[in-house]
Design an enzyme around this catalytic site. Structure first.
Site, PDB file in Angstrom:
ATOM      1  N   LYS A  34     162.039  83.825  72.259  1.00  0.00           N
ATOM      2  CA  LYS A  34     162.357  82.410  72.483  1.00  0.00           C
ATOM      3  C   LYS A  34     163.720  82.099  71.875  1.00  0.00           C
ATOM      4  O   LYS A  34     164.057  82.597  70.792  1.00  0.00           O
ATOM      5  CB  LYS A  34     161.266  81.542  71.855  1.00  0.00           C
ATOM      6  CG  LYS A  34     161.370  80.054  72.170  1.00  0.00           C
ATOM      7  CD  LYS A  34     160.173  79.287  71.581  1.00  0.00           C
ATOM      8  CE  LYS A  34     160.205  77.806  71.891  1.00  0.00           C
ATOM      9  NZ  LYS A  34     159.049  77.079  71.342  1.00  0.00           N
TER      10      LYS A  34
ATOM     11  N   SER B   8     156.594  74.266  74.582  1.00  0.00           N
ATOM     12  CA  SER B   8     158.005  74.474  74.814  1.00  0.00           C
ATOM     13  C   SER B   8     158.399  75.929  75.040  1.00  0.00           C
ATOM     14  O   SER B   8     159.497  76.197  75.487  1.00  0.00           O
ATOM     15  CB  SER B   8     158.801  73.914  73.635  1.00  0.00           C
ATOM     16  OG  SER B   8     158.481  74.627  72.448  1.00  0.00           O
TER      17      SER B   8
ATOM     18  N   SER C 282     153.115  74.778  71.299  1.00  0.00           N
ATOM     19  CA  SER C 282     154.137  75.383  72.161  1.00  0.00           C
ATOM     20  C   SER C 282     153.977  76.860  72.465  1.00  0.00           C
ATOM     21  O   SER C 282     154.693  77.376  73.317  1.00  0.00           O
ATOM     22  CB  SER C 282     155.519  75.151  71.581  1.00  0.00           C
ATOM     23  OG  SER C 282     155.952  73.860  71.910  1.00  0.00           O
TER      24      SER C 282
HETATM   25  N1  GLN Z   1     154.670  69.480  72.861  1.00  0.00           N
HETATM   26  C1  GLN Z   1     154.797  69.257  71.464  1.00  0.00           C
HETATM   27  C2  GLN Z   1     156.075  68.501  71.187  1.00  0.00           C
HETATM   28  O1  GLN Z   1     156.716  68.146  72.106  1.00  0.00           O
HETATM   29  C3  GLN Z   1     154.741  70.547  70.707  1.00  0.00           C
HETATM   30  C4  GLN Z   1     155.993  71.298  70.737  1.00  0.00           C
HETATM   31  C5  GLN Z   1     155.953  72.554  69.947  1.00  0.00           C
HETATM   32  O2  GLN Z   1     154.889  73.057  69.594  1.00  0.00           O
HETATM   33  N2  GLN Z   1     157.126  73.045  69.606  1.00  0.00           N
HETATM   34  O3  GLN Z   1     156.434  68.245  70.086  1.00  0.00           O
END
Ligand code: GLN
Length: 497
Positions: A80, A155, A179
């Site tokens: 990532k 994400s 994410s």
């Molecule tokens: N969807 C969540 C957010 O937007 C989690 C994102 C993540 O785990 N990095 O914060």
């Protein structure tokens, strides 16, 4: 069978036995990556062939010299793009860091290399990991390999799509509120968020430091265990990394679920927005676990769904502080202005996308004098209560189970105009981050040709128990062996939403 269809442990074993060279494996995955990438756009920075092949050759040469084979020797891994790679740009999918090249490797990347992994590229994500669809990338959205008109989740959407499509055998993601697990669910792969502190965050670009954790996205549970075995452990460079010695994750795979008590928190099955079809698939998965010898029972986690509200205070609050460092002076983009304040404003105004700006404003507001007690302190109280409820639940249960994502993959663009609809994707995942506990998502069936995920959660540092149950479920069902239809990926044209 094409080499790119192998799991990471299959690749590793074949390369270690010298049945196939790491270079041959790398060529097969490169070919696959390049064949699917135009459709999927999973990579922000795909490494060029020579950069990939030279890593693979180094692995082959080490084996030829008689060096022992690392746990990931010859395994093509995607990383990532918020995890630092020395000499290789790390953008966080942000214009602010579009040209930023880290001078060092994250600890996890160092460990991957030491284990013989071959890095194939840096994957697309929501900007600074803020989002649930990868549509918040400043560069382009990634598409779901099961249906290119749909999101891969986020994400870590690029990592999930790359693994699902065979562009990498394994990937790393980061999980602050879901994410790793949510994109794993939406792409039909396995995603593991370890206990907070189990894996070093050194070199992970911080989003919300009390919640962030790195973990694997993998084709099966064995591969997730393998990856965890490589990356877990105390790191002197991360003061929050845990001193507890890592478990024997590979041995745990054989333990089974017999006798394990699994609780199903009603709140997570009945939460607003949980699609009945996804709920049914999760319930069926629990029935399978019961057939395998687990004792499954409904339970309560009364504050679970308030976790979403608490998360969307705590995470932006921490983000507003962490992102203060992007000021045009020290990192990345600088947009000049008449004076330094104007330079700050322009740099941050142009460098950050709309969701990141929204989070900074929300977080700054929640922390500001007069609102701190009403928002941040209350959110911390909810967080403390959630931790307690989990502790109590884990006195009665060895594991807790729920859907991972309330829905299967949704169409591109469906939620971009409505941040609350996007945030709702995290209803079942944020609680594990707030409580600091480990959680895994694994494929548990299909709805309309799209995969759904089962989430299992365990007490802190009980990753072995999670992996044991997940492996038993996987062996019994075989959902993980389904691959996205090749035709969808190979044929050009019908990608647009
Ligand atoms: N969807 C969540 C957010 O937007 C989690 C994102 C993540 O785990 N990095 O914060």
């Amino acid at each position: 069978m094409n080499l790119h269809e192998l799991t990471a442990h299959e690749v590793r074993n074949r390369v270690a036995r010298r049945e196939v060279s790491a270079e041959e494996v790398a060529r097969a995955f490169l070919e696959r990556r390049d064949a699917v990438e135009e459709r999927l756009q999973a990579f922000i920075t795909p490494l060029d062939a020579e950069a990939v092949l030279s890593q693979a050759r180094a692995v082959d040469e080490a084996l030829a010299r008689g060096e022992s084979a690392g746990l990931l020797c010859g395994v093509p891994v995607a990383v990532k793009d918020n995890i630092c790679t020395a000499g290789l740009r790390t953008t966080c999918a942000s214009r602010l860091l579009a040209d930023w090249v880290p001078p060092y490797d994250a600890t996890v990347v160092r460990r991957l290399r030491r284990a013989g992994a071959v890095i194939v590229g840096k994957t697309n994500m929501d900007e600074f990991a803020m989002g649930s669809s990868t549509e918040n990338s400043a560069f382009f959205p990634t598409r779901n390999p099961w249906d290119p008109r749909r999101v891969p989740g986020g994400s870590s959407g690029g990592s999930a799509a790359a693994v699902a499509a065979g562009a990498a055998a394994l990937a790393l993601g980061s999980d602050t509120g879901g994410s790793i697990r949510q994109p794993a669910a939406l792409c039909g792969v396995v995603g593991l968020k370890p206990t907070y502190g189990r894996v070093s965050r050194y070199g992970l670009v911080a989003f919300a430091s009390s919640l962030d954790q790195i973990g694997p996205l993998a084709r099966d549970v064995t591969d997730a265990a393998l990856a965890l075995a490589v990356i877990a452990g105390r790191d002197p460079l991360d003061a929050t990394s845990a001193p507890e010695p890592p478990g024997d994750y590979l041995a745990a795979l054989e333990r089974g679920v017999r006798g394990l008590r699994i609780g199903a928190p009603r709140e997570m099955f009945e939460a607003e927005g949980v699609d009945p079809a996804v709920r049914d698939l999760t319930v069926a998965a629990l029935e399978t676990l019961a057939e395998l010898g687990a004792a499954v029972e409904e339970c309560r986690l009364p504050t679970a769904t308030a976790g979403l509200d608490a998360y969307y205070i705590v995470a932006p609050a921490e983000a507003s502080s962490n992102l203060a460092r992007y000021d045009g002076v020290r990192y990345g983009l600088r947009v000049p202005g008449a004076d330094i304040v104007e330079m700050f404003e322009r740099t941050r105004g142009r460098g950050f996308g709309p969701e990141v700006r929204r989070r900074i404003m929300l977080g700054t507001f929640a922390l500001s004098a007069g609102y701190y007690d009403a928002y941040y302190r209350r959110a911390q109280q909810v967080r403390a209560r959630i931790r307690r409820e989990f502790e109590e639940a884990f006195e009665r249960f060895d594991l807790l189970a729920s859907p991972t994502s309330p829905t299967v993959a949704f169409p591109l663009g469906e939620r971009t105009a409505d941040p609350l609809a996007m945030y709702a994707s995290d209803i079942c995942t944020v609680t594990a981050n707030l409580a600091g506990i480990p959680a895994i998502s694994l494929p548990c069936g299909f709805e309309g040709g799209l995969p759904a995920g089962l989430q299992l959660m365990a007490p802190p540092f009980q990753e072995e128990r999670l992996l044991a149950a997940a492996a038993a479920y996987e062996r019994a069902t075989g959902w993980h062996r389904r691959r996205p239809p090749l035709g969808l990926i190979a044929s050009a044209g019908e990608g647009g939403a």
